[in-house]
Scaffold this motif. Structure first.
Motif, short mmCIF file in Angstrom:
data_model
loop_
_atom_site.label_atom_id
_atom_site.label_comp_id
_atom_site.label_asym_id
_atom_site.label_seq_id
_atom_site.Cartn_x
_atom_site.Cartn_y
_atom_site.Cartn_z
N ARG A 125 0.84 -1.19 0.00
CA ARG A 125 0.00 0.00 0.00
C ARG A 125 0.88 1.25 0.00
O ARG A 125 0.64 2.19 -0.70
CB ARG A 125 -0.90 0.00 1.23
CG ARG A 125 -1.87 1.16 1.28
CD ARG A 125 -2.71 1.14 2.54
NE ARG A 125 -3.45 2.36 2.67
CZ ARG A 125 -4.71 2.55 2.21
NH1 ARG A 125 -5.34 1.54 1.62
NH2 ARG A 125 -5.32 3.70 2.36
N PHE A 126 1.89 1.23 0.87
CA PHE A 126 2.88 2.30 0.88
C PHE A 126 4.12 1.77 1.59
O PHE A 126 4.14 0.63 2.05
CB PHE A 126 2.35 3.57 1.55
CG PHE A 126 2.15 3.46 3.05
CD1 PHE A 126 0.98 2.92 3.57
CD2 PHE A 126 3.11 3.92 3.94
CE1 PHE A 126 0.78 2.82 4.93
CE2 PHE A 126 2.91 3.84 5.31
CZ PHE A 126 1.74 3.28 5.80
N PHE A 128 7.62 2.84 4.22
CA PHE A 128 8.26 3.82 5.10
C PHE A 128 9.64 4.13 4.56
O PHE A 128 10.39 3.24 4.15
CB PHE A 128 8.36 3.30 6.53
CG PHE A 128 7.08 3.40 7.28
CD1 PHE A 128 6.28 2.29 7.48
CD2 PHE A 128 6.65 4.63 7.77
CE1 PHE A 128 5.08 2.39 8.16
CE2 PHE A 128 5.44 4.74 8.44
CZ PHE A 128 4.65 3.61 8.64
N SER A 247 4.68 7.02 -1.14
CA SER A 247 4.01 6.26 -2.19
C SER A 247 4.02 7.13 -3.44
O SER A 247 4.47 8.26 -3.41
CB SER A 247 2.57 5.92 -1.79
OG SER A 247 1.80 7.10 -1.71
N GLU A 248 3.49 6.61 -4.53
CA GLU A 248 3.35 7.41 -5.75
C GLU A 248 2.40 8.57 -5.43
O GLU A 248 1.43 8.40 -4.70
CB GLU A 248 2.70 6.55 -6.85
CG GLU A 248 3.58 5.44 -7.38
CD GLU A 248 4.52 5.90 -8.47
OE1 GLU A 248 5.44 5.14 -8.78
OE2 GLU A 248 4.36 7.02 -8.96
N ASN A 249 2.69 9.70 -6.03
CA ASN A 249 1.84 10.87 -5.79
C ASN A 249 0.83 11.01 -6.93
O ASN A 249 1.21 11.03 -8.09
CB ASN A 249 2.71 12.12 -5.70
CG ASN A 249 1.87 13.37 -5.54
OD1 ASN A 249 0.81 13.34 -4.94
ND2 ASN A 249 2.33 14.46 -6.10
N HIS A 250 -0.45 11.11 -6.58
CA HIS A 250 -1.47 11.32 -7.62
C HIS A 250 -2.31 12.55 -7.33
O HIS A 250 -3.37 12.72 -7.91
CB HIS A 250 -2.39 10.09 -7.69
CG HIS A 250 -1.67 8.88 -8.20
ND1 HIS A 250 -1.22 8.78 -9.49
CD2 HIS A 250 -1.29 7.75 -7.59
CE1 HIS A 250 -0.60 7.62 -9.64
NE2 HIS A 250 -0.62 6.97 -8.51
#
Lengths: 492, 562
Positions: A125-126, A128, A247-250
């Motif tokens: 999911r993400f 650290f 995480s990926e930025n959207h």
């Protein structure tokens, strides 16, 4: 040394009453039960450590993520405080990421409930990683490279495994090089752990320390609150955070902070529930032992008393020195000068002490890494100085236009203070009481340490009551000192 | 002082908007008509003119097959949506996609009696909210296009489904299928608002409209925003495929797509299925058009449904106007599709946020013609085929880029020649664009048939006042308004036409003040009104004499039409 009898009797009576009432005679909550499914938590209270999102937003997230309408969500400032609530069954569950849930569940005290199917279920999911301020592009690039290597050669994995097992220790780091200030919140054990004595540990902390060494810097760990960690990073109080989500930025907005690549992946959030019942009637001696002796509590308390005393004494000294100066300036001949000084004194005594502390911590000295004990003393002392200046200038000093500073200090000030002895004493006692907010900026004063002990032992009321008693004793000591000053002057 | 602060709050701190709250726009402007542009509308297939040559408007196009970029593509099994297929679509009874068909021209199902011409009993069902990706605000209820689907399942299919017993027993059950902003797919009885089966907690918010497979109980829905979490992570929006036999997720795709030219991933567009080739077509707001061969199978006897996608073809393009118009930044460059596409034969017609409208060959994955409409295209196109074999498109824009210093400008309704992309007529409206919300055509058109076959209906937002709108009936032939009704509130919801058993045509319009209006479609007269107290952005579904729609205040409501 004559102190009014009623004061001694009051303190003793309060001590007895508070410490007696603080004992958990009923042995804690009895209406607990285990939970095997998230649906059983419908309508119940969930807790967790405070994060950037406000509590109402977190509740919306938890309700939708777990597909359950929880009754309430109440966060706590630290992970230990949230865990203490869960241990005391004041909350039915606590949210945690999967690796923290696994860590908490390792010895059977807790169990964890997973959500139903989630988007991308089972995948990461993400992650650290390290967080850096925007201007730290050099360190960020090095961190990405170092983490990639640490993952490839097994260093990162080994650290995570060691700390997850629960018996790891932080290695010693090099003392050479310029300091690299690393923020640690203790929000995600075993990645980050903050002990009651303020010492830190965890896989992320270890990796951050090793990273600092790899770039020739000396790691200095700074304990921060989760809710304000990013603020401290952006204010320059720390150079990086040991663990933050990436995480990926959207979102079409560039985050103000920069994230490294991840070193620990998270697949899901879970709800941790308490499998242990709170024990029954506790004896008085076991309360004393748990709160005041076990786990080095006495040592923590003694150090905390020393910190509180140091803050108080420094604040008193600053109050007297700067307050006298302000008083002299406020009664000067030149109206412009005296008006300005009066204005400054007014601002100092009108600004809430806690806000002044936060301003000094985040703003004025944000990047200078000054000890929070010093900043607390400064904030309290400045407030005291502003108030003392008001005491000293109560009679407008128009008739003293020709006096010198020496006469002012040797004659005017003692006379004024003795004439307003009660107000002066109340001010000094007030300054002692104001030190109780020093914990907001990270000072390990008596209030903060006792609260931490209480969260650990599950008897916060006893530790708070004990703190009150200690402060009352400190007030009595102050009263004794003022009484002695008064009698000496009388004899003179 | 208090009044000043109240004004400041109203204009969200931007004093330049004060003008908009006190001044009205001119509203409808003169229609521009280009007679020659209609030539070739009856051609055998689309072609580009000098004005609509793709090279005039596009810098580049890229195709990828299963993650590998290719220079050209030829579909093994050709897609074709014939007129006959589109006329008799779908196999299910009901409304199974946005605006009921892949021409986006079926706004109600059935021919109700409507003898009273009034609203009847109502019901409400509570939904919820979902955290936005800023970690503070939240999506609530239903909104944007957010049109529910309504299906009357056949008894054989119902038998296998995870319906509650009473729903399974109910003869003629019509089920609403409604993905919402609360992250769940709700299933309700359109007559009573009762749950027919447990909601599916997907975990992402939906603000577009989903699509049901024309033949199978298979649902495709695209989420409209990233999900966030407690550490500020962004969980990419994506497209989900669900099995409506057991409510299980079968597949998901389009998340974190490295092929996408935009960081923003949203999938509000209602997907299109080519059942004959087992291919689904999805346009994304991330700037990618997806076609996915589902490799699906449905054992109707035993209720077993599977998918095993084996070819994902992606298309993206770079338009010449993107840098000038769109959110060009270090993060993202390009436009995406928020509206739903239409199809004719093997051609897909779709528009993007940057004003680019394309005719696209689905079998070669290449653009045939491109028209620049200059403004954001949020309204879904409507495709019309005349008796003479001409094919036209009605496309409308919102005011996003070319507004003046007073935050006003024009939003335009276009009639395009579907074979060439040439503009046949254009009808402009002067609108406001304020507070981050664009005025103009957010609704999609309702194309009339029968008595109102010459009419197409739209709601135009923020005209003439910043908080009002106009409901318009426009002549398909000339582009002139036949009637226009000003509404004292904003309106995003698309108007819906109901063809009553007595031959009359009614129109339903949902409004920003919570009104649902029932009107005479020929005259614009309001026949009845019911109010639900809160903003209705979504477009309703109408199945026979029942209407259902979602509110932003976290309710789904239903109304009987009498």
């Amino acid at each position: 040394m004559r102190i009014a009898r009623y004061k001694w009797i009051s303190v003793i009576a309060a001590a007895v009453l508070l410490l007696t009432l603080a004992l958990p005679w009923n042995g804690g909550k009895t209406d607990m039960k285990g939970f095997s499914e998230t649906a059983e938590l419908k309508g119940l209270t969930v807790t967790g450590v405070s994060v950037k999102s406000p509590d109402n937003a977190v509740k919306v997230f938890l309700d939708t993520y777990f597909g359950v309408d929880f009754g309430a969500y109440e966060s706590e400032k630290t992970f230990d405080e949230a865990l203490a609530r869960l241990r005391r069954h004041e909350a039915s569950a606590m949210w945690a990421v999967d690796l923290t849930a696994d860590y908490l569940c390792r010895d059977g005290e807790f169990s964890a409930l997973s959500p139903g199917e989630t988007p991308g279920g089972g995948n990461t999911r993400f992650s650290f990683g390290f967080a850096f301020a925007p201007e730290s592009t050099g360190e960020l690039a090095k961190a990405d490279e170092w983490i990639a290597k640490a993952i490839a050669d097994g260093t990162a994995g080994a650290a995570r495994e060691r700390w997850a097992a629960g018996n790891a220790e932080l290695p010693s780091f090099s003392e050479d090089g310029k300091a690299l200030y690393i923020g640690v919140t203790g929000t995600v054990p075993p990645l980050e752990i903050v002990s009651p004595d303020g010492s830190v540990g965890g896989a992320a902390v270890e990796l951050a320390g090793r990273f600092a060494e790899s770039i020739g810097r000396r790691p200095v760990f700074v304990v921060l609150e989760s809710e304000t960690a990013l603020v401290h990073l952006m204010a320059g109080k720390v150079d990086m955070l040991a663990a933050y989500g990436t995480s990926e930025n959207h979102s079409m907005e560039i985050p103000k902070y920069r994230m490294s690549v991840g070193y620990a992946d998270v697949a899901e959030y879970r709800l941790v529930v308490n499998e242990k019942e709170v024990s029954g009637l506790i004896t008085f001696m076991s309360v004393i032992k748990d709160n005041l002796i076990s786990g080095g509590a006495y040592s923590l308390i003694l150090r905390a008393v020393a910190v509180t005393a140091a803050i108080t004494l420094c604040a008193w000294i600053l109050t007297m020195l700067f307050g006298v100066l302000l008083g002299y300036g406020a009664t000067g001949k030149k109206r412009a000068v005296s008006a300005t000084v009066r204005g400054i004194a007014f601002l100092l005594r009108s600004t809430p002490v806690l806000l002044a502390m936060l301003l000094l911590d985040y703003g004025v000295f944000g990047t200078l890494h000054i000890s929070s004990t010093v900043l607390a003393a400064l904030a309290v002392g400045l407030y005291g100085a502003g108030t003392l200046a008001e005491i000293l200038t109560e009679d407008d000093a128009a008739t003293e236009a020709d006096r010198t500073f020496g006469i002012y200090v040797k004659t005017t000030v003692p006379a004024r203070l003795l004439g307003a002895k009660r107000e002066w004493k109340r001010l000094m006692i007030g300054l002692l009481q104001w030190t109780t907010v020093a914990g907001y900026i990270g000072a390990n004063d008596l209030t903060k340490v006792m609260q931490g002990i209480g969260n650990r032992t599950l008897f916060p009321v006893f530790s708070i009551a004990f703190s009150i008693v200690l402060y009352l004793v400190a007030v009595l000591i102050t009263e004794v000192a003022f009484s002695a000053i008064g009698r000496k002057k009388q004899n003179d | 002082m208090g009044a000043f602060f109240a004004l400041l709050i109203k204009v969200k701190g931007n004093l330049s908007y004060v003008y908009n709250f006190f001044v009205e726009t001119r509203g409808a402007l003169k229609t521009a008509y280009f007679e020659a542009a209609a030539e070739g509308a009856d051609a055998a297939k689309p072609y580009a003119t000098a004005q609509t040559d793709p090279e005039k408007w596009l810098l580049s196009t890229t195709i990828s097959v299963n993650g590998t970029e290719v220079a050209e593509y030829s579909r093994a099994e050709e897609i074709r949506f014939t007129e006959e297929y589109l006329d008799h679509f779908p196999k299910h009874e009901g409304i199974i996609t946005y605006r009921g068909s892949y021409r986006r021209d079926v706004t109600s199902y059935g021919t109700p009696a409507l003898t009273d011409g009034k609203f009847g009993a109502t019901w409400r069902y509570r939904t919820g909210r979902f955290l936005k990706c800023d970690g503070v605000n939240y999506w609530s209820g239903n909104g944007w296009t957010g049109q529910p689907l309504a299906v009357r399942w056949d008894e054989a299919t119902k038998r296998h489904m995870n319906l509650y017993p009473e729903a399974k027993e109910k003869a003629g059950l019509t089920e609403i299928i409604y993905p919402g902003m609360d992250g769940k797919i709700h299933f309700l009885d359109i007559e009573t608002g009762e749950e027919t089966r447990p909601a599916i907690n997907v975990g992402m918010c939906f603000k577009g409209t989903c699509s049901l497979h024309p033949e199978y109980p298979l649902l495709i829905c695209g989420s409209g925003d990233s999900a966030t979490g407690l550490f500020g992570e962004q969980v990419s929006a994506r497209i989900f495929i669900y099995n409506l036999i057991d409510g299980k997720k079968l597949y998901e795709f389009a998340a974190d797509d490295p092929f996408a030219p935009r960081l923003w991933h949203g999938f509000d567009s209602s997907p299109i299925y080519s059942a004959a080739t087992d291919t689904v077509i999805c346009a994304g707001e991330n700037g990618v058009l997806y076609t996915v061969h589902l490799n699906s199978s449905y054992d109707a006897e035993n209720g077993i449904l599977t998918v095993n996608p084996d070819e994902i073809v992606r298309y993206k393009y770079e338009s010449r106007s993107a840098e000038e118009r769109f959110e060009s930044s270090e993060l993202s460059n390009g436009s995406g599709s928020e509206s739903s596409a239409v199809v004719w034969e093997n051609y897909l017609f779709f528009g993007d946020n940057g004003g680019i409208f394309q005719c696209f060959d689905l079998n070669t994955m290449t653009p045939v013609w491109v028209q620049d409409l200059r403004e954001d295209i949020n309204s879904s196109p409507v495709l019309e085929t005349t008796e003479r074999g001409e094919v036209f498109l009605y496309v409308a824009t919102t005011l996003k880029y070319y507004y003046d210093e007073h935050h006003t400008g024009t939003a335009v309704l276009y009639k395009l020649n579907a074979k060439t992309g040439e503009i046949v007529w254009q009808k402009a409206y002067e609108v406001h664009t304020v507070l981050g919300l664009a005025g103009g055509f957010l609704s999609s058109g309702a194309s009339g048939t029968g008595k109102v076959s010459d009419y197409i209906y739209y709601a135009v937002s923020k005209v003439p006042k910043v908080d009002s709108s106009c409901l318009i009936a426009v002549s398909k032939q000339t582009g002139e308004a036949i009637w226009q009704k000003e509404l004292a509130c904003d309106a995003w919801s698309s108007p819906a036409l109901i063809y009553a058993a007595d031959g009359s045509v009614k129109l339903c319009q949902c409004c920003g003040n919570g009104d649902i209006l029932l009107m005479d479609a020929e005259s614009g007269e309001i026949l009845d009104r019911v109010n639900f107290g809160s903003n209705i952005e979504s477009t309703p579904v109408i199945f026979e004499n029942h209407l259902a729609v979602g509110l932003r205040s976290e309710y789904i409501v239903g109304v009987e039409l009498r």
